[in-house]
Design an enzyme around this catalytic site. Structure first.
Site, short mmCIF file in Angstrom:
data_model
loop_
_atom_site.label_atom_id
_atom_site.label_comp_id
_atom_site.label_asym_id
_atom_site.label_seq_id
_atom_site.Cartn_x
_atom_site.Cartn_y
_atom_site.Cartn_z
N SER A 154 0.82 -1.16 -0.03
CA SER A 154 -0.02 -0.06 0.06
C SER A 154 0.77 1.26 -0.09
O SER A 154 2.12 1.22 0.31
CB SER A 154 -0.93 0.04 1.26
OG SER A 154 -1.55 1.11 1.48
N TYR A 167 -2.89 -1.24 10.42
CA TYR A 167 -3.00 -1.59 9.01
C TYR A 167 -1.53 -0.86 8.18
O TYR A 167 -0.84 -1.62 7.64
CB TYR A 167 -3.97 -0.90 8.36
CG TYR A 167 -4.18 -0.95 6.75
CD1 TYR A 167 -4.57 -2.12 6.32
CD2 TYR A 167 -3.62 0.09 5.91
CE1 TYR A 167 -4.83 -2.28 4.91
CE2 TYR A 167 -3.66 -0.14 4.48
CZ TYR A 167 -4.37 -1.10 4.18
OH TYR A 167 -4.40 -1.15 2.77
C1 BGC Z 1 -6.28 1.37 1.96
C2 BGC Z 1 -7.28 2.42 1.45
C3 BGC Z 1 -7.09 3.87 1.21
C4 BGC Z 1 -5.82 3.73 0.53
C5 BGC Z 1 -5.23 5.26 0.34
C6 BGC Z 1 -5.28 1.54 1.03
O1 BGC Z 1 -4.10 0.64 1.35
O2 BGC Z 1 -6.79 -0.08 1.81
O3 BGC Z 1 -8.39 2.30 2.25
O4 BGC Z 1 -8.02 4.48 0.43
O5 BGC Z 1 -4.84 2.81 1.00
O6 BGC Z 1 -5.27 6.08 1.49
#
Ligand code: BGC
Length: 269
Positions: A154, A167
């Site tokens: 991410s 996360y």
């Molecule tokens: C998340 C999303 C988020 C995006 C940008 C991703 O890794 O799962 O929920 O919109 O990152 O912030």
């Protein structure tokens, strides 16, 4: 120049919806046999719909239920897939969840659930995949590499995210997992990379795009001024798994419409 994954078998974890489903469809279109993994009975129907779409458009694949945070289940998934297809060439470590809360209210179960799927799940699947790659060795009729792992990380691998400590921690750790594996198994011709998506329009971030107001506020973070689509990630995953990307290993590739340029600094700082 043709991108082909012909004769190859790809496991895409968490592919009953969102980014995983798009990657599975793109890989199947490029000739791979795809394993549509889903975590529990609840998502079986959705997974079956994705597999049907793939088969209807001329692709091949199979369903496989497995909660990637559970060691036994991951071992069984690899047994089932190798029994069916002989081996595995590509692992896309995509399964991921968010359980958000302010940090002081974050429960152990919210912490463990996210680390369990997003990090431990990627560890377990990568371990079983690498064992299988090494056992099989390089087969040039499939790929010049012995195997390919794509971690779905991410932008939060590098962007801190208030209210999402579990996360963001899981994604930061994926970077080190990925680079360590790339280093440890480079000489075996196993390529390991991460795709780091920004805001992609899927159920996981519905609250960021559902209303015009939410979408407008999200777009302020994206210089390219559009939300990403699952297909954007599918395209990159196919390239990264293919022999065209044979010299890419140990890389985090950001695909985010420029989110990691920190747009808010265009008028501040
Ligand atoms: C998340 C999303 C988020 C995006 C940008 C991703 O890794 O799962 O929920 O919109 O990152 O912030």
């Amino acid at each position: 120049m043709e991108i082909s994954l012909k004769n190859q078998v790809a496991i895409i974890t968490g592919s009953s919806s969102g980014i995983g489903a798009a990657i599975a469809k793109s890989m199947a279109e490029s000739g791979a046999s795809v394993v549509i993994n889903y975590p529990s009975e609840n998502s079986k129907d959705k997974a079956a719909v994705i597999l049907k779409e793939i088969i209807d458009s001329g692709g091949t694949g199979m369903l496989c239920q497995c909660d990637v945070s559970k060691e036994e289940e991951v071992i069984n998934m690899f047994k089932e897939v190798t029994a069916n297809y002989g081996t595995v060439d590509i692992l896309v470590n995509n399964a991921g969840i968010q359980v958000d809360s302010p940090f002081t209210e974050m429960t152990m179960s919210a912490w463990n659930a996210v680390i369990g799927v997003n990090l431990t799940g990627q560890f377990l699947c990568a371990r079983e995949a690498i064992k299988e790659f090494l056992k099989r060795g390089i087969n040039p009729s499939r790929s010049v590499a012995c195997g390919k792992i794509i971690h779905i990380s991410s932008v939060h691998e590098i962007i801190p995210w208030a209210g999402h400590a579990n996360y963001a921690s899981s994604k930061g750790a994926i970077r080190m997992l990925m680079q360590t594996l790339a280093q440890e198994y480079g000489a075996d011709r196993i390529r390991v990379n991460s795709i780091c998506p920004g805001a992609i329009q899927t159920p996981i971030n519905k609250n960021a795009w559902e209303t015009k107001q939410e979408l407008d506020s999200l777009l302020k973070l994206i210089p390219y001024n559009r939300i990403g689509q699952p297909q954007d990630i599918g395209n990159l995953a196919v390239f990264l798994a293919s022999d065209l990307a044979d010299y890419i290993t140990g890389a985090s590739i950001f695909i985010d419409g420029g989110m990691t340029t920190f747009e808010s600094f265009s008028t501040g700082g």
